[in-house]
Design a protein around this motif. Structure first.
Motif, PDB file in Angstrom:
ATOM      1  N   LEU A   1       0.851  -1.180   0.000  1.00 52.28           N
ATOM      2  CA  LEU A   1       0.000   0.000   0.000  1.00 52.28           C
ATOM      3  C   LEU A   1       0.894   1.240   0.000  1.00 52.28           C
ATOM      4  N   VAL A   2       0.803   2.034  -1.062  1.00 57.41           N
ATOM      5  CA  VAL A   2       1.549   3.295  -1.157  1.00 57.41           C
ATOM      6  C   VAL A   2       0.630   4.406  -0.653  1.00 57.41           C
ATOM      7  N   VAL A   3       1.039   5.086   0.406  1.00 55.87           N
ATOM      8  CA  VAL A   3       0.234   6.164   0.998  1.00 55.87           C
ATOM      9  C   VAL A   3       0.973   7.474   0.734  1.00 55.87           C
ATOM     10  N   ASP A   4       0.418   8.277  -0.160  1.00 56.41           N
ATOM     11  CA  ASP A   4       1.124   9.453  -0.674  1.00 56.41           C
ATOM     12  C   ASP A   4       0.626  10.735  -0.025  1.00 56.41           C
ATOM     13  N   ASN A   5       1.551  11.616   0.355  1.00 51.30           N
ATOM     14  CA  ASN A   5       1.260  12.928   0.950  1.00 51.30           C
ATOM     15  C   ASN A   5       0.616  12.791   2.328  1.00 51.30           C
ATOM     16  N   CYS A   6       1.364  12.276   3.274  1.00 52.24           N
ATOM     17  CA  CYS A   6       0.843  12.025   4.622  1.00 52.24           C
ATOM     18  C   CYS A   6       0.981  13.215   5.569  1.00 52.24           C
ATOM     19  N   GLU A   7       1.777  14.218   5.219  1.00 53.45           N
ATOM     20  CA  GLU A   7       2.191  15.196   6.213  1.00 53.45           C
ATOM     21  C   GLU A   7       1.031  15.939   6.877  1.00 53.45           C
ATOM     22  N   HIS A   8      -0.035  16.245   6.132  1.00 53.26           N
ATOM     23  CA  HIS A   8      -1.133  17.008   6.719  1.00 53.26           C
ATOM     24  C   HIS A   8      -2.144  16.116   7.444  1.00 53.26           C
ATOM     25  N   LEU A   9      -1.950  14.804   7.370  1.00 53.86           N
ATOM     26  CA  LEU A   9      -2.818  13.845   8.063  1.00 53.86           C
ATOM     27  C   LEU A   9      -1.948  12.823   8.792  1.00 53.86           C
ATOM     28  N   ALA A  10      -0.854  13.302   9.381  1.00 53.41           N
ATOM     29  CA  ALA A  10       0.153  12.389   9.930  1.00 53.41           C
ATOM     30  C   ALA A  10      -0.416  11.480  11.009  1.00 53.41           C
ATOM     31  N   GLY A  11      -1.261  12.018  11.887  1.00 56.15           N
ATOM     32  CA  GLY A  11      -1.830  11.202  12.957  1.00 56.15           C
ATOM     33  C   GLY A  11      -2.697  10.076  12.433  1.00 56.15           C
ATOM     34  N   ALA A  12      -3.576  10.398  11.502  1.00 52.81           N
ATOM     35  CA  ALA A  12      -4.466   9.379  10.934  1.00 52.81           C
ATOM     36  C   ALA A  12      -3.676   8.350  10.130  1.00 52.81           C
ATOM     37  N   CYS A  13      -2.644   8.806   9.425  1.00 54.95           N
ATOM     38  CA  CYS A  13      -1.811   7.874   8.650  1.00 54.95           C
ATOM     39  C   CYS A  13      -1.030   6.950   9.572  1.00 54.95           C
ATOM     40  N   ALA A  14      -0.565   7.488  10.688  1.00 53.91           N
ATOM     41  CA  ALA A  14       0.146   6.648  11.656  1.00 53.91           C
ATOM     42  C   ALA A  14      -0.789   5.584  12.228  1.00 53.91           C
ATOM     43  N   GLN A  15      -2.028   5.960  12.513  1.00 54.79           N
ATOM     44  CA  GLN A  15      -3.004   4.978  13.017  1.00 54.79           C
ATOM     45  C   GLN A  15      -3.284   3.905  11.973  1.00 54.79           C
ATOM     46  N   LEU A  16      -3.427   4.311  10.724  1.00 58.87           N
ATOM     47  CA  LEU A  16      -3.660   3.352   9.644  1.00 58.87           C
ATOM     48  C   LEU A  16      -2.490   2.380   9.538  1.00 58.87           C
ATOM     49  N   ALA A  17      -1.272   2.924   9.525  1.00 59.04           N
ATOM     50  CA  ALA A  17      -0.092   2.073   9.391  1.00 59.04           C
ATOM     51  C   ALA A  17       0.047   1.123  10.578  1.00 59.04           C
ATOM     52  N   ALA A  18      -0.168   1.645  11.786  1.00 59.09           N
ATOM     53  CA  ALA A  18      -0.038   0.805  12.973  1.00 59.09           C
ATOM     54  C   ALA A  18      -1.056  -0.333  12.956  1.00 59.09           C
ATOM     55  N   ALA A  19      -2.290  -0.038  12.582  1.00 60.89           N
ATOM     56  CA  ALA A  19      -3.327  -1.070  12.548  1.00 60.89           C
ATOM     57  C   ALA A  19      -2.986  -2.154  11.535  1.00 60.89           C
ATOM     58  N   LEU A  20      -2.483  -1.760  10.374  1.00 60.38           N
ATOM     59  CA  LEU A  20      -2.145  -2.742   9.341  1.00 60.38           C
ATOM     60  C   LEU A  20      -0.917  -3.554   9.739  1.00 60.38           C
ATOM     61  N   LEU A  21       0.062  -2.918  10.357  1.00 57.60           N
ATOM     62  CA  LEU A  21       1.270  -3.639  10.763  1.00 57.60           C
ATOM     63  C   LEU A  21       0.971  -4.654  11.864  1.00 57.60           C
ATOM     64  N   HIS A  22       0.099  -4.281  12.802  1.00 59.83           N
ATOM     65  CA  HIS A  22      -0.177  -5.161  13.934  1.00 59.83           C
ATOM     66  C   HIS A  22      -1.265  -6.186  13.623  1.00 59.83           C
ATOM     67  N   GLY A  23      -2.141  -5.884  12.666  1.00 62.29           N
ATOM     68  CA  GLY A  23      -3.273  -6.770  12.397  1.00 62.29           C
ATOM     69  C   GLY A  23      -3.094  -7.695  11.213  1.00 62.29           C
ATOM     70  N   THR A  24      -2.007  -7.527  10.449  1.00 62.17           N
ATOM     71  CA  THR A  24      -1.766  -8.371   9.275  1.00 62.17           C
ATOM     72  C   THR A  24      -0.301  -8.791   9.267  1.00 62.17           C
ATOM     73  N   GLU A  25      -0.002  -9.729   8.407  1.00 63.19           N
ATOM     74  CA  GLU A  25       1.392 -10.156   8.248  1.00 63.19           C
ATOM     75  C   GLU A  25       1.939  -9.869   6.856  1.00 63.19           C
ATOM     76  N   GLY A  26       1.064  -9.800   5.860  1.00 67.04           N
ATOM     77  CA  GLY A  26       1.526  -9.686   4.483  1.00 67.04           C
ATOM     78  C   GLY A  26       1.382  -8.313   3.865  1.00 67.04           C
ATOM     79  N   VAL A  27       0.925  -7.314   4.632  1.00 64.04           N
ATOM     80  CA  VAL A  27       0.744  -5.958   4.101  1.00 64.04           C
ATOM     81  C   VAL A  27       1.974  -5.121   4.434  1.00 64.04           C
TER      82      VAL A  27
END
Length: 972
Positions: free
Chosen positions: A115-141
């Protein structure tokens, strides 16, 4: 019902210009993604993070069996929508009651994707939550992000994207071609000056220019475009002047920020005044946009004599439009009798719908419309500045250096040769300072009009300053004229008093030529986009004048509301796929319009109106979660008992029911029905009744649903009811009849609904009617007719990309195949259907009916084929893409797809769609190599090799490596 999803392209963006060598960063990015699951490319604006991320993702895409998808966040500003944007990019259509982020993680838990997430700087908190959820809840993403700042997760690995290397301008330049910054400049300059190349004569100047620009790619590209009119030395001289001007007062600014700002500001200076005004106003647009949108947001004049689309009988009456409605769109299918002119809020009110406010540029308002300022002679739809004041032309496209009006100036001559026939301002006109860029072009002030402050950019047709209006600060003597930006050394041109649509077109063309706007293809033709850095600069210019950003955002909202209304009018008719695709392309601008309405004071009702008008988009185009999000906000912000609220309530009820939240849906629908009755609105009452009936049907109250829809169908359409919902009343009646075993009556109702759809060229409702017909014929045991109707339904659902409808119809086709005695076909179709359902709900919403049908099909196929053959065919169906799967499903009877796979011997089919890499892996398998040996031979990870082998087995319908070897031998 619902679930169409005509997709925007969430794959990697196509490259329209050459990619300048970044071999080191590419290699480093690939290595990081091989050993970690979150990589963030960081760097200043304009350094090339997005382009590098796309190139890295393209290089590693073969390592991800479930694909690479890109989430574009530059046009998104609401953190709550980040999980929905990611789900949209991944093609997921969750209808559960789970929170969006939890539902997203659940659906991709077993997938291997990037998953390529482009231009995160203005939504850094929400992007961090998205990344954390995917990293902790999946193995192949895995996640590849771009941001000016790190996301702040412990799992994050950073890759700093630096400016391009630049040689010392005073050093040895014999190997200048080896420097990417110089190569980039030469490449872009050659695009505007054919034949340009680096030579011993110009290498030092080019190196000095690139050095001055700190090697920032965006700054270099903006400078290279100027080679059309300047040579390299002139570019350097002018840039140095601009750089000194910008950085004199900003010693604390970061050097690279100063450099980029200097390059952007210099590009802005070299634009014409209309181009500067259009640049500023376009900065309120999110994502891409078409020319009509640019004209609606930037032009100060409404189109004269624009045609309105005729109305269609029985279609949903549009709600009142807000003031300053934008230009008309091309006509849509006609509505027929019963809807006079545009929609009316009360009987007998002709023309446009009335909401108590004046609409600019419209025909005379009917009874009950509050009085508007008098339109001046010769200027249709423009407010007069005072009694007896002659109108002025608003043509300012060719103004040349008009002096500011001072006190006592009795008259002004016409403003330049391109202004034909503009009446001079009469005597006694108070002095005004120079009009700022992008003036709205109001008529001249008449005698007795109080002085006004300087008009600023993006001022849209405000009410006349008639008697009784409190005086505003006068632009009298002593107020210096606001300087207009102009090229250094050039004559300072005063801005035009107003931008016409033709001016906007010319300005857009100029901004494309100057590389300020990116031109791209999209639904409906050419679209444009402002790069994020350039949008921010334009927004800064717009905010220099108080109120101008709000005015531009209101015009943008009004235009999106007008466009949504016209799309709704034409929804029950031909062109549904095109309409859905256009709405998807405008998704970011729809979000911006809704957000403005729900955050700006006094705009909540307009936001509720827009959210309700988009009911067909939310429901039919797979956006029920997002629609419910906006409607919840709008209903809370606009609690008054209005028609807008009645509609918003039943739409919210329908979308809640789509997420299986039946109590909430029932409550909203009941409230909508009560409010519609109180308002005397029969159309909104009929729409609310449809929602109540659907909840009964899918809440297992079949007798109640049958009685309900028998009554509504017998009643027939009411004035103002949308024909889509009239057709859906008939579909739900047929469904209830089918569930109750009355198949023959269901066929009669479906045939009636088909005639309605065919008269209007409608596809979406018709696809559901055909599916109901197929179900009815399965009950009657007429398998050939059932299969024919189901295949036709699938064709229509594919046309509008109705993912939920596709999944339901594949289940039905699998059931028909199992019962017709073609178990191979049934197994393959079940595999494909299960794969499509994985993007929606693997449990098929927990529906007893849907799951029992699927189980019956599987049991019949397993009994006929045996478990091993069934599993092989099921796996093969799941490996097919949607288009390939549909090709199998739509074959003619007697040619069941996959039949040859029932034979354990290797197939002779040479058209199996193996990729080039998969063919290479299959060849190595045939040589007897193990997965680790294949990985070593191809210099890839072992897991990558394993993934290739798994996909080959799935595509070929095989269960072991020896079958691959035999198949490869047969191909030779």
């Amino acid at each position: 019902m619902g679930g169409s999803a005509p997709r925007r392209d969430h794959h990697l963006p196509a490259e329209t210009t050459s990619f300048v060598d970044r071999r080191g960063e590419l290699t480093q990015g690939r290595e990081l993604l091989a050993r970690t699951r979150l990589v963030t490319l960081t760097g200043p604006g304009g350094v090339g993070k997005t382009r590098l991320a796309a190139r890295i993702a393209a290089r590693v895409r073969r390592a991800f069996p479930d694909g690479v998808r890109c989430v574009h966040l530059s046009g998104l500003h609401d953190p709550a929508l980040v999980p929905l944007a990611a789900a949209d990019a991944l093609g997921l259509h969750d209808r559960s009651a789970q929170p969006p982020l939890a539902a997203l993680v659940e659906q991709v838990r077993d997938r291997r994707l990037l998953l390529v997430v482009d231009n995160c700087e203005h939504l850094a908190g929400a992007c961090a939550q998205l990344a954390a959820a995917l990293l902790h809840g999946t193995e192949g993403v895995r996640i590849l992000a771009t941001s000016r700042h790190r996301l702040g997760l412990t799992e994050e690995h950073l890759l700093e994207v630096r400016p391009l290397p630049v040689p010392d301008p005073d050093g040895d330049l014999s190997a200048a071609q080896g420097y990417p910054a110089l190569t980039l400049f030469a490449d872009r300059a050659a695009a505007v000056v054919p034949g340009f190349r680096l030579t011993p004569a110009n290498r030092a100047s080019v190196a000095r220019l690139c050095h001055r620009l700190d090697g920032l790619p965006l700054a270099i590209e903006l400078a290279a475009v100027r080679m059309r009119v300047l040579d390299v030395d002139q570019l350097l001289d002018r840039l140095d002047d601009r750089y000194r001007f910008l950085t004199t007062g900003s010693p604390a600014a970061l050097p690279r920020h100063q450099t980029l700002r200097a390059a952007v500001a210099w590009s802005h200076d070299l634009c014409t005044l209309p181009e500067q005004a259009v640049w500023a106003r376009l900065s309120v647009l999110a994502g891409s946009f078409d020319l009509e949108t640019a004209e609606a947001v930037c032009a100060d004049t409404a189109p004269v004599g624009g045609t309105r689309p005729p109305e269609d009988a029985g279609q949903l009456l549009p709600l009142p439009l807000p003031p300053a409605a934008p230009p008309a769109l091309p006509g849509r299918p006609t509505d027929g009798p019963g809807v006079p002119g545009w929609s009316t809020d009360g009987p007998g009110v002709p023309g446009w719908s009335t909401d108590g406010s004046a609409l600019s540029g419209r025909s005379a308002a009917g009874p009950g419309v509050p009085a508007r300022p008098t339109d001046g002679p010769g200027v249709p739809g423009w407010p007069a500045d005072g009694p007896g004041v002659p109108a002025r032309s608003t043509d300012g496209s060719a103004l040349s250096g008009r002096p500011a009006d001072g006190p006592g100036v009795p008259a002004r001559s016409t403003d330049g040769p391109a202004l034909s026939g503009r009446p001079d301002a009469g005597p006694g006109v108070p002095a005004r300072s120079t009009d700022g860029p992008a003036l709205s072009g109001r008529p001249a002030d008449g005698p007795g009009v109080p002085a006004r402050p300087t008009d600023g950019p993006a001022l849209s047709g405000r009410p006349a300053d008639g008697p009784g209006v409190p005086a505003r600060p006068a632009d009298g003597p002593g107020v210096p004229a606001r300087p207009a930006a102009a090229p250094a050394g050039a004559l300072a041109l005063l801005p035009p008093p107003g931008l016409r649509r033709d001016d906007v077109l010319e300005a857009v063309a100029g901004l494309v030529d100057k590389s300020v706007l990116c031109r791209e293809t999209g639904p409906g033709g050419v679209r444009y986009r402002l790069l994020d850095t350039l949008r921010q600069y334009g927004l800064e210019q717009l905010r220099r004048d108080t109120g101008q950003e709000e005015a531009a955002r209101r015009r943008q909202r009004d235009w999106m509301a007008r466009r949504a209304e016209q799309y709704e009018r034409g929804w029950f008719g031909p062109g549904q796929p095109e309409t859905a695709a256009l709405l998807r392309a405008d998704q970011d601008n729809l979000r911006a319009a809704l957000d403005f309405s729900l955050t700006a004071p006094g705009e909540a009702l307009a936001g509720l109106r827009l959210a309700g008008t988009l009911w067909f988009h939310w429901h039919a185009c797979g956006a029920s979660r997002e629609g419910l999000y906006w409607l919840d906000r709008a209903l809370a912000a606009a609690p008054a008992p209005t028609r807008e609220r009645a509609r918003g309530l039943w739409v919210a009820g329908l979308l809640a029911a789509a997420t299986r939240d039946f109590p909430r849906g029932r409550r909203h629908a009941a409230d909508a029905l009560a409010l519609a009755h109180a308002l005397g609105d029969a159309a909104e009452a009929a729409h609310a009744e449809y929602v109540i009936g659907v909840i009964r049907l899918f809440g297992d109250d079949l007798p109640g649903a049958l009685r309900h829809f028998e009554a509504t169908v017998a009643r027939g359409p009411v004035p103002g009811q949308h024909l889509s919902l009239v057709g859906l009343d008939q579909v739900e009646l047929a469904c209830a009849l089918g569930f109750m075993g009355e198949a023959e009556r269901a066929v009669e109702v479906c045939e009636q609904a088909l005639r309605l759809c065919e008269r209007h060229g409608e596809q979406w409702v018709r696809s559901y009617v055909l599916r109901m017909l197929a179900l009815a014929h399965t009950v009657l045991g007429d398998w050939p007719r059932a299969q024919r109707h189901a295949r036709e339904a699938l064709r229509l659902k594919l046309a509008v990309h109705d993912v939920i409808g596709i999944a339901l119809t594949l289940d039905l086709l699998a059931s028909i195949a199992a019962r017709r005695g073609t178990p191979e076909d049934a197994a393959l179709l079940l595999g494909g259907a299960d794969r499509v359902w994985a993007d929606i709900d693997t449990g098929r919403w927990g529906s007893h009916t849907l799951n029992s049908v699927r189980r019956d099909s599987e049991e019949r196929a397993v009994l006929a084929l045996g478990c091993e053959v069934f599993e092989r065919l099921h796996r093969r169906g799941g490996a097919l893409g949607l288009r390939e799967l549909a090709g199998h499903a739509l074959q003619e009877p007697g040619r069941p797809p996959g039949a040859e796979a029932a034979d354990p011997s290797p197939p002779e089919d040479t058209t199996v769609p193996l990729t080039r890499r998969e063919t290479e892996v299959a060849r190595l398998v045939a040589e007897g190599l193990a997965n680790q040996q294949i990985a070593d031979r191809l210099v890839i990870a072992r897991r990558t090799a394993e993934g290739h082998v798994e996909r080959i087995l799935g595509k070929l319908g095989f269960s072991n490596r020896s079958q691959i070897a035999a198949w490869m031998t047969a191909q030779r």
